[in-house]
Each structure stands twice: as structure tokens, then as C-alpha cells.
Motif scaffolding. Structure first.
Motif, mmCIF file in Angstrom:
data_model
loop_
_atom_site.group_PDB
_atom_site.id
_atom_site.type_symbol
_atom_site.label_atom_id
_atom_site.label_comp_id
_atom_site.label_asym_id
_atom_site.label_seq_id
_atom_site.Cartn_x
_atom_site.Cartn_y
_atom_site.Cartn_z
ATOM 1 N N ASP A 121 148.159 17.962 43.340
ATOM 2 C CA ASP A 121 146.957 17.260 43.785
ATOM 3 C C ASP A 121 146.186 18.083 44.820
ATOM 4 O OD1 ASP A 121 147.514 14.998 42.208
ATOM 5 O OD2 ASP A 121 148.864 14.203 43.735
ATOM 6 N N ASP B 123 133.191 14.245 44.812
ATOM 7 C CA ASP B 123 133.722 13.146 44.004
ATOM 8 C C ASP B 123 134.947 13.667 43.256
ATOM 9 O OD1 ASP B 123 134.124 10.812 42.642
ATOM 10 O OD2 ASP B 123 132.469 11.107 41.228
ATOM 11 N N ALA C 234 139.004 12.794 42.106
ATOM 12 C CA ALA C 234 140.030 11.754 41.940
ATOM 13 C C ALA C 234 141.254 12.113 42.771
ATOM 14 C CB ALA C 234 140.398 11.608 40.474
ATOM 15 N N TRP C 235 141.890 11.091 43.317
ATOM 16 C CA TRP C 235 143.106 11.282 44.105
ATOM 17 C C TRP C 235 144.025 10.104 43.853
ATOM 18 C CZ3 TRP C 235 144.739 15.450 46.698
ATOM 19 C CH2 TRP C 235 145.819 15.316 47.573
ATOM 20 N N GLU D 250 146.592 7.047 44.413
ATOM 21 C CA GLU D 250 146.633 6.052 45.475
ATOM 22 C C GLU D 250 147.517 6.546 46.620
ATOM 23 O OE1 GLU D 250 145.038 3.059 45.854
ATOM 24 O OE2 GLU D 250 143.889 3.768 44.138
#
Length: 310
Positions: A52, A112, A114-115, A117
Motif C-alpha cells: 500500500d 485521490d 484508494a487506501w 480501511e
């Protein structure tokens, strides 16, 4: 990690000293120079999301954030293109440099990306009296002071757990300090992205602005430098959250966890296979036992830095 993809070495890989949690090396090959970092996965305080973080770094680099180019990432090894620059001392930066860091954060927060939760945040540690007893039993040089201040550390834990965060939550670097910055042609370059993740915006801005506005202690804070970070953030299109203690809860809670981590290393009394050596952990424990209560006591004065100057 197989480093052969980086080219044919033109000399041995060299250790680069100066980091704390991890170990850094420089590798020069026929394809350029690379920073190879061994990430401490032995006793990290939180899981390392290598994939990530690498995706986030690649997106930030593609967007023009001034940083080393990320080349490869594995479970315990990171590779970046080597960047030449001047190391930043732990001292107030110039207002112009601080302003540009604020702009960089605004651009970073606007991406922008995505990551996953966020993991459930663990409660702040509250075993300070027990740690003080163990420190006394093992004759740690800071044991008596830790024992006398155990109640203060409990109060700091209460603050860390209960201080309201106003939001919004942003995906960001989370660790912008002088030791994670270079100056290249006088302008910031942001290093060491391993702690990237989600955080309340006020905590990111307060930690960054204070770190760039002060030296090792708290007696030489430069309000103009602190405000320059915030002015740069708004100039870069960001919106400041409401003022309050939440601006400093990330800094204080982070130092609380860092202190306990180093205390546990000292209590073990042996060199760990990764991360800082025992002497460095002793130094960090000594400074933290004294410095963290002082930082917490100065919270009202730090909040006053958020008032706009006329």
C-alpha cells in the motif's frame, strides 16, 4: 530482495548512518545510485503495509511531489533512486522552506488514492508504573524519574485516547520532520514514507508545523515558521481544520508510544536484530522520560500558535 535488477555494482554497498528505526545503504551501479533500506520488521509498533505504501509513493511521485523515485518494495526492503541534497538540522527552517512544505502537503492530501480501511487504533499504553518498577529492578539510569512521573504519563495517555479529532481524515506521509527532509537547491525533498497512512488532518499539520519551527527542545519555537506551514497549506488549496488540542495529539501520542518502545528495548538489555542499537534506545528513553511531560505541559502555549498573527 534481488538487487541485480539495479545493474552491475561499481563498488560495495555502503552503510549510511543517521537513521533511527531502519538501516540504510547506498548502492552505486552502472544504472545509477540507489538507496536500499532494510525495514525493521522485528518489533515495529504497527504493521508495515509495504504494498500500500509503495502504491501511494508511486502515485505521489507521478503527481510531482518532490521525493526520491520509488523503485521497488518488498516485505522488509525498500529501494529508491538516490537523491543528493543537504540534510536538514533539527532547527527552525526558513519561512520560505516551511511555506513550501505546507504547499506540498496540500497537494499530497488532494490526491485521490484508494487506501484500505485503517486498523483499529490501539489504546494508549497505561503500564507506566509497572515499567518503572521493572526499570528500577534492572537499574536503568532513568528509572527513578520514570517512577516519579508515572502519573503524568497516565494523564498523557488519557489525552491521547480522549482528545476529539475534528476531521477530515487524509491519506498522507504522517512523519514530516527535519530528519525526513532534504534541501535540494534550497527546496524540500520528502523522504522516508514507511509510516504513510490515514490521519486526522489537524494532527498532520500540527506535528509538521511544530517540528519545522523548533530545535531539539521547546524554548526556541519560531511562530513565523509555524504559521508559514499553514499559510503554504492554504495557498496550495488546503483548508485548515478548527484550532484546538487535536493539532498536537498525533505528535504527543506518537512520542508516548515511541518512548514505551525504547523503554522495552532497554529493559530487554540485549541488542535487537534490527532497528536502533541499545545505546540509542537508552538515549531516547532518557530524553523521552524528561521531555514528553514538558511537551504535554506546554500544550496551551502550543495551541496559542494556531491564532492568526496580525
Amino acid at each position: 530482495m534481488d538487487l541485480s535488477r539495479l545493474g552491475v555494482p561499481v563498488g560495495p554497498m555502503r552503510r549510511v548512518h543517521g537513521g533511527f528505526a531502519n538501516r540504510m545503504y547506498r548502492l552505486d551501479t552502472d544504472r545509477g545510485s540507489f538507496a536500499v533500506k532494510e525495514v525493521n520488521t522485528f518489533d515495529r509498533r504497527s504493521p508495515y503495509r509495504a504494498g500500500d505504501v509503495f502504491r501511494f509513493e508511486r502515485a505521489a511521485f507521478a503527481a510531482g511531489i518532490p521525493m526520491p523515485e520509488p523503485i521497488a518494495a518488498g516485505p522488509d526492503t525498500l529501494v529508491h533512486r538516490w537523491v543528493e541534497g543537504r540534510k536538514m538540522p533539527e532547527a527552525p527552517v526558513s519561512p520560505a522552506y516551511a511555506f513550501e512544505v505546507g504547499e506540498i502537503l496540500a497537494r499530497l492530501h488532494a490526491l485521490d488514492i484508494a487506501w484500505p480501511e485503517p486498523a483499529v487504533e490501539e489504546p494508549a499504553p497505561r503500564d507506566w508504573a509497572g515499567l518503572a518498577e521493572r526499570a528500577a529492578a534492572t537499574r536503568q539510569p532513568w528509572a527513578a524519574e520514570l517512577g516519579s512521573r508515572a502519573g503524568e504519563f497516565q494523564a498523557i495517555a488519557d489525552f491521547a485516547d480522549n482528545c476529539p479529532r475534528p476531521g477530515p481524515v487524509v491519506l498522507t506521509h504522517r512523519d514530516v520532520h527535519p530528519w525526513n527532509l532534504l534541501a535540494r537547491d534550497g527546496r524540500p525533498v520528502l523522504l522516508d514514507w514507511e509510516l504513510s497512512g490515514l490521519i486526522d488532518l489537524s494532527g498532520e499539520l500540527g506535528s509538521t508545523a511544530l517540528s519545522l519551527a523548533k530545535g531539539p527542545g521547546l524554548d526556541g519555537i519560531e511562530p513565523a515558521v509555524f504559521r508559514a506551514v499553514l499559510d503554504g497549506y492554504t495557498a496550495g488549496g488546503g483548508t485548515l481544520p478548527p484550532p484546538g488540542p487535536s493539532w498536537f495529539v498525533h505528535l504527543i501520542s506518537g512520542r508516548l508510544g515511541h518512548l514505551r518502545w525504547n523503554i522495552l528495548r532497554c529493559l530487554a538489555g540485549t541488542e535487537a536484530p534490527a532497528g536502533p542499537d541499545l545505546a540509542l534506545s537508552q538515549q531516547a528513553a532518557h530524553h523521552g522520560v524528561r521531555g514528553l511531560p514538558d511537551l504535554f505541559d506546554r500544550l496551551p502555549g502550543l495551541v496559542a500558535l494556531l491564532r492568526p498573527t496580525r
